[in-house]
Design an enzyme around this catalytic site. Structure first.
Site: not given
Ligand SMILES: *Cc1c(COP(=O)(O)O)cnc(C)c1O
Length: 347
Positions: A37, A250
């Site tokens: 994702k 800045y």
């Molecule tokens: C994002 C996610 C993962 C991966 O988690 P990490 O901590 O990045 O390894 C796994 N399962 C779900 C349901 C997630 O939302």
């Protein structure tokens, strides 16, 4: 052809493949999937997914339906799961059209899926909330007819405290085991990256690493196992001489005490380099650490070149990006360091 970039993100594909293989190995008899994702946590689906696919990943997880199309272009026969589930009726139609599998997170989503797929007996996944209180059906809802109507491939839950040695981990593990007895399913999945570090008791049939694929180290068990994947390279776009008393950037937070040579570097907020990361930060020229002077100013930072006469416009510096160290230095989490990298890097 686009002009030469002044920001580069080098993805070490061998390290990425090695991370997936190590996480798969640490998952014991379970196999590792891949959370991809947020554009592979900022590193780029196009750069990362072919490597993960070739390493052996067969289950890919995205959060949004809008992330499915870019992923489909790279995987053939592997499964795409959409973690946020069918929030709208149109998501159900899109799932049927693309073959992406929804993760059902509520009784409403279960009903929406069943009515939208009437007669198709289409497979879905089920997220069960065992304590994170984010997404997922409650254990008490598993006996609802809306759940019984589902054809569940993976029954899953998500750990809330896996990056800590918390009693919550064992509580979620036993709650998840009880839920698995209460719902029919083909396979089970609990662990994210940190959960893999907790051991194979937590692995079930499929693990879902994200962060650690890309170099994140959420637990010490993964130290020395997980390799750095992302290398952030930034170019000097201008050099200048400061006089004693000249202030930089800045609000003039740095003032030169003596004449000194500095370089302006193309790295700013939109590239994930937020103001909080400025103080104490350095850019590397080989083994030499060049301190960042003053505030991060939108698209630029200024570095001290007083010990680096040889460097000039167009030369490349590296932002230290070993994630556990970078997170500790900046108080920005490893997840945020990755996902805020932005779109201006040549990848
Ligand atoms: C994002 C996610 C993962 C991966 O988690 P990490 O901590 O990045 O390894 C796994 N399962 C779900 C349901 C997630 O939302």
């Amino acid at each position: 052809m686009s002009p030469e970039p002044t920001l580069r993100l080098r993805i070490d594909k061998q390290a990425l493949a090695s991370n997936w293989r190590e996480l798969d190995r640490m998952s014991g008899t379970a196999s590792a999937g891949a959370a991809v994702k947020a554009d592979c946590y900022g590193l780029g689906i196009d750069q990362c997914v072919p490597t993960l696919r070739d390493a052996g990943a067969r289950h890919f997880f995205v959060a949004h339906w809008s992330e499915v199309a870019a992923l489909r272009a790279h995987i053939d026969g592997a499964q795409i799961a959409v973690l946020h589930g069918p929030v709208h009726d149109s998501d159900v139609a899109y799932a049927l059209e693309t073959g992406a599998v929804p993760v059902i997170n509520s009784l409403d989503q279960a009903r929406r899926w069943t009515s939208g797929t009437a007669g198709a007996n289409a497979k879905c996944h089920l997220m069960i909330d065992t304590g994170i209180n984010r997404l997922g059906v409650a254990p008490s809802e598993l006996s609802d007819p809306a759940i019984a109507a589902l054809n569940i491939d993976i029954a899953m839950s998500h750990l809330a405290n896996a990056d800590e040695n918390s009693a919550m981990n064992a509580r979620q593990l036993s709650a998840f085991r009880e839920c698995l007895d209460a719902v029919s399913h083909d396979s089970a999945s609990l662990s994210n990256s940190a959960g893999i570090g907790l051991g194979t008791d937590y692995a079930f049939d499929l693990t879902r690493p994200g962060l650690s694929l890309y170099g994140g180290v959420p637990r010490d068990e993964l130290l020395g196992v997980i390799k750095q994947v992302a290398h952030v390279q930034v170019a000097i776009i201008q050099t200048r001489m400061l006089k004693a008393g000249d202030a930089v950037g800045y609000n003039g937070e740095f003032t030169a005490k003596t004449p000194m040579r500095v370089g302006t570097v193309s790295l700013g907020y939109a590239d994930g380099f937020l103001r909080v990361r400025g103080p104490g930060a350095v850019l590397m020229a080989g083994e030499r650490a060049l301190r960042i002077l003053g505030k991060v100013s939108m698209d630029m930072v200024v570095v001290d070149l007083s010990e680096a006469d040889d460097l000039g416009e167009g030369d490349w510096l590296e932002l230290p990006f070993h994630l556990p160290d970078a997170a500790q230095q900046s108080a920005v989490s490893q997840y945020e360091l990755l996902t805020t990298l932005g779109h201006r890097f040549a990848r």
